[in-house]
Design a protein around this motif. Structure first.
Motif, PDB file in Angstrom:
ATOM      1  N   ALA A  99       0.838  -1.206   0.000  1.00  9.99           N
ATOM      2  CA  ALA A  99       0.000   0.000   0.000  1.00  9.99           C
ATOM      3  C   ALA A  99       0.871   1.253   0.000  1.00  9.99           C
ATOM      4  O   ALA A  99       1.969   1.278   0.569  1.00  9.99           O
ATOM      5  N   ALA A 100       0.342   2.320  -0.608  1.00  4.13           N
ATOM      6  CA  ALA A 100       1.076   3.571  -0.663  1.00  4.13           C
ATOM      7  C   ALA A 100       0.959   4.377   0.625  1.00  4.13           C
ATOM      8  O   ALA A 100       1.822   5.188   0.937  1.00  4.13           O
ATOM      9  N   ALA A 101      -0.120   4.133   1.374  1.00  5.62           N
ATOM     10  CA  ALA A 101      -0.363   4.911   2.595  1.00  5.62           C
ATOM     11  C   ALA A 101      -1.110   4.044   3.608  1.00  5.62           C
ATOM     12  O   ALA A 101      -1.747   3.048   3.243  1.00  5.62           O
ATOM     13  N   PRO A 102      -1.035   4.422   4.875  1.00  3.80           N
ATOM     14  CA  PRO A 102      -1.761   3.653   5.898  1.00  3.80           C
ATOM     15  C   PRO A 102      -3.254   3.932   5.850  1.00  3.80           C
ATOM     16  O   PRO A 102      -3.706   4.918   5.254  1.00  3.80           O
ATOM     17  N   VAL A 103      -4.019   3.034   6.486  1.00  2.07           N
ATOM     18  CA  VAL A 103      -5.459   3.204   6.652  1.00  2.07           C
ATOM     19  C   VAL A 103      -5.789   3.106   8.132  1.00  2.07           C
ATOM     20  O   VAL A 103      -5.004   2.581   8.926  1.00  2.07           O
ATOM     21  N   PHE A 104      -6.965   3.619   8.496  1.00  2.00           N
ATOM     22  CA  PHE A 104      -7.427   3.560   9.881  1.00  2.00           C
ATOM     23  C   PHE A 104      -8.595   2.588   9.976  1.00  2.00           C
ATOM     24  O   PHE A 104      -9.520   2.624   9.162  1.00  2.00           O
ATOM     25  N   GLY A 105      -8.563   1.723  10.990  1.00  2.00           N
ATOM     26  CA  GLY A 105      -9.648   0.768  11.176  1.00  2.00           C
ATOM     27  C   GLY A 105      -9.312  -0.230  12.257  1.00  2.00           C
ATOM     28  O   GLY A 105      -8.296  -0.099  12.963  1.00  2.00           O
ATOM     29  N   PRO A 106     -10.152  -1.249  12.439  1.00  2.00           N
ATOM     30  CA  PRO A 106      -9.892  -2.264  13.466  1.00  2.00           C
ATOM     31  C   PRO A 106      -8.656  -3.090  13.129  1.00  2.00           C
ATOM     32  O   PRO A 106      -8.402  -3.408  11.961  1.00  2.00           O
ATOM     33  N   SER A 107      -7.888  -3.433  14.144  1.00  2.00           N
ATOM     34  CA  SER A 107      -6.775  -4.367  13.949  1.00  2.00           C
ATOM     35  C   SER A 107      -7.318  -5.703  13.466  1.00  2.00           C
ATOM     36  O   SER A 107      -8.323  -6.207  13.954  1.00  2.00           O
ATOM     37  N   ARG A 108      -6.632  -6.274  12.485  1.00  2.00           N
ATOM     38  CA  ARG A 108      -7.036  -7.581  11.956  1.00  2.00           C
ATOM     39  C   ARG A 108      -6.209  -8.716  12.574  1.00  2.00           C
ATOM     40  O   ARG A 108      -6.541  -9.887  12.388  1.00  2.00           O
ATOM     41  N   LEU A 109      -5.136  -8.365  13.275  1.00  2.00           N
ATOM     42  CA  LEU A 109      -4.210  -9.377  13.772  1.00  2.00           C
ATOM     43  C   LEU A 109      -4.037  -9.268  15.284  1.00  2.00           C
ATOM     44  O   LEU A 109      -2.940  -9.053  15.801  1.00  2.00           O
ATOM     45  N   VAL A 110      -5.138  -9.428  16.020  1.00  2.00           N
ATOM     46  CA  VAL A 110      -5.061  -9.380  17.486  1.00  2.00           C
ATOM     47  C   VAL A 110      -4.539 -10.719  18.002  1.00  2.00           C
ATOM     48  O   VAL A 110      -4.954 -11.793  17.545  1.00  2.00           O
ATOM     49  N   ASP A 111      -3.665 -10.642  18.972  1.00  2.00           N
ATOM     50  CA  ASP A 111      -2.941 -11.809  19.462  1.00  2.00           C
ATOM     51  C   ASP A 111      -2.942 -11.810  20.985  1.00  2.00           C
ATOM     52  O   ASP A 111      -3.132 -10.781  21.629  1.00  2.00           O
ATOM     53  N   PHE A 112      -2.718 -12.984  21.562  1.00  2.00           N
ATOM     54  CA  PHE A 112      -2.421 -13.074  22.992  1.00  2.00           C
ATOM     55  C   PHE A 112      -0.918 -13.200  23.154  1.00  2.00           C
ATOM     56  O   PHE A 112      -0.194 -13.553  22.208  1.00  2.00           O
ATOM     57  N   GLU A 113      -0.427 -12.917  24.353  1.00  2.00           N
ATOM     58  CA  GLU A 113       0.968 -13.179  24.687  1.00  2.00           C
ATOM     59  C   GLU A 113       1.016 -13.800  26.072  1.00  2.00           C
ATOM     60  O   GLU A 113       0.591 -13.192  27.060  1.00  2.00           O
ATOM     61  N   LEU A 114       1.506 -15.026  26.139  1.00  2.00           N
ATOM     62  CA  LEU A 114       1.635 -15.759  27.397  1.00  2.00           C
ATOM     63  C   LEU A 114       2.829 -15.215  28.166  1.00  2.00           C
ATOM     64  O   LEU A 114       3.982 -15.364  27.741  1.00  2.00           O
ATOM     65  N   GLU A 115       2.548 -14.566  29.307  1.00  2.00           N
ATOM     66  CA  GLU A 115       3.614 -13.961  30.091  1.00  2.00           C
ATOM     67  C   GLU A 115       3.408 -14.228  31.585  1.00  2.00           C
ATOM     68  O   GLU A 115       2.338 -14.652  32.026  1.00  2.00           O
ATOM     69  N   MET A 116       4.450 -13.958  32.333  1.00  2.00           N
ATOM     70  CA  MET A 116       4.381 -13.948  33.788  1.00  2.00           C
ATOM     71  C   MET A 116       4.828 -12.571  34.260  1.00  2.00           C
ATOM     72  O   MET A 116       5.786 -12.003  33.722  1.00  2.00           O
TER      73      MET A 116
END
Length: 432
Positions: free
Chosen positions: A198-215
């Motif tokens: 893409a030539a420029a960014p767009v605004f909208g919902p994240s499509r790649l939401v992730d968890f991160e297992l941490e302590m």
């Protein structure tokens, strides 16, 4: 060999039955904040079997009368901070009092059914709250396996680890205002993303939401501004541990992280488990971490003892809206972390940065050496190229709206387990 004291002895039993698979045997005694019901004010308690022990009532009745806790009204507070600030001596003294009451060695609770009804609240009836008033929150990047996996995806195998990674615990300052207790739903974040073509960014919902297992661990005490914290004193300044899901929006992060690192991709929510497991409860589960000899770490980061980590099994399950139960997608272990909690704390303070009671420091994603031990969807699906398959036929590359992520963990003892309970959160649709 494990090191036991009078409160961690495997032979120790409560005066009432606790199932062997319970996360909260008498050897654990984790602290939290709860409300006996929705209409009550929050108060401090300890998880024991299927109950919560109300410490406010016990303090009011004069049970904490030792030299450190006498005349200290710390268990009448809304938060654990005042108790934490008293340090290890107070923690040890309170633990002995609680252990003796629950074992019957001190028989005042065992022989008083009316008192039992007042102070032993069924866990199924309580509402858990954030246990600590969190000042600052820092997230590290302490798993070599995780850093290698992510680096391989984005920079190739030969450049997976950045030049500094094996010399210092990499981290960034997070946002404490969006740390929430287990069970709190979070919305999919909105933000800027940019496709590679893409030539420029767009605004909208994240499509790649992730968890991160941490302590995560909470600071107790800390150091004055301008003063370093030596490794020999680091563990005395750690109150205890909790599970952490540091949710991440991978597409937002990819666009924003150059040149200063994570920002909005990480600040929309961090979930922690409600019960803080103390260092004393974990003492029998000490173990050695990865060898740090190539390269050798600098002197200020050299461990004060060889067993500065813990053998804690960690699991992650995902339950979609059309699933009957969480499906396990990851089994890892706290001992895989390359940089220990003590090293994280000491490095954070090496500039003279003042660490304060209530500060939360998280480990970063905890991944192990095998594909089923990777602690994030980014790794498990290998950037979306290997979708995870679920028993009902569904697949996931990243999290979908309605998915619930359930993390849990425990250290397995001889006939008992010291557990963390659950760290649970549901992903809701974006607010547009």
């Amino acid at each position: 060999m494990p090191t036991y004291d009078a409160t961690t002895d495997p032979a120790l039993k409560a005066f009432f039955d606790i199932p062997a698979e319970s996360h909260f045997p008498i050897q654990n005694l984790p602290y939290g904040v709860f409300r006996p019901s929705a209409k009550h004010e929050p108060r401090i308690g300890v998880a024991i079997g299927d109950f919560v022990l109300d410490l406010k009532v016990l303090q009011t009745l004069g049970f904490f009368d030792g030299p450190v806790l006498r005349n200290q009204d710390v268990f009448e507070e809304r938060w654990l901070n005042e108790f934490m600030d008293l340090g290890k001596a107070a923690r040890t003294e309170a633990r002995k009092v609680i252990s003796d009451l629950l074992s019957g060695k001190d028989d005042r609770l065992k022989n008083d059914p009316d008192l039992q009804k007042r102070v032993l609240i069924p866990m199924k009836d309580v509402v858990t709250e954030l246990p600590v008033q969190i000042g600052d929150y820092t997230d590290f990047y302490s798993s070599r396996e995780h850093a290698t996996n992510v680096g391989t995806m984005f920079r190739g195998k030969d450049n997976a680890l950045q030049p500094n990674w094996l010399h210092l615990p990499v981290g960034y300052h997070g946002r404490s205002s969006s740390v929430v207790i287990s069970g709190t739903p979070l919305h999919r974040p909105m933000g800027q993303t940019k496709a590679d073509d893409a030539a420029a960014p767009v605004f909208g919902p994240s499509r790649l939401v992730d968890f991160e297992l941490e302590m995560g661990f909470f600071v107790s005490g800390g150091n004055r501004l301008g003063q370093r914290l030596p490794m020999a004193e680091a563990e005395d300044n750690i109150f205890g541990l909790a599970l952490v899901n540091d949710w991440s929006a991978r597409d937002i992060q990819k666009w924003e992280y150059v040149p200063l690192g994570p920002f909005l991709a990480k600040n929309f929510g961090t979930t922690i488990s409600p019960w803080i497991i103390t260092m004393e409860a974990l003492e029998p589960f000490r173990t050695a971490g990865p060898v740090q000899s190539e390269p050798e770490v600098l002197d200020y980061l050299k461990p004060a003892r060889p067993d500065q980590t813990y053998d804690i099994r960690l699991e992650v399950g995902i339950q979609g809206e059309n699933m009957d139960a969480p499906h396990t997608v990851c089994v890892s272990n706290f001992r895989y972390l390359y940089w220990s909690m003590a090293q994280q704390l000491v490095h954070h303070a090496v500039t003279g940065c003042n660490m304060r009671t209530g500060d939360l420091l998280a480990s970063g994603t905890i991944s192990g050496p095998t594909e089923d031990s990777y602690g994030s969807m980014l790794e498990l699906s290998w950037r979306g190229s290997k979708p995870l398959k679920f028993p009902n036929g569904e697949e996931r590359k990243f999290l979908q709206d309605g998915d619930t992520v359930v993390m849990t963990g425990w250290a397995q003892g001889d006939g008992y387990r010291v557990g963390f309970g659950a760290c649970e959160g549901r992903l809701l649709p974006a607010v547009q």
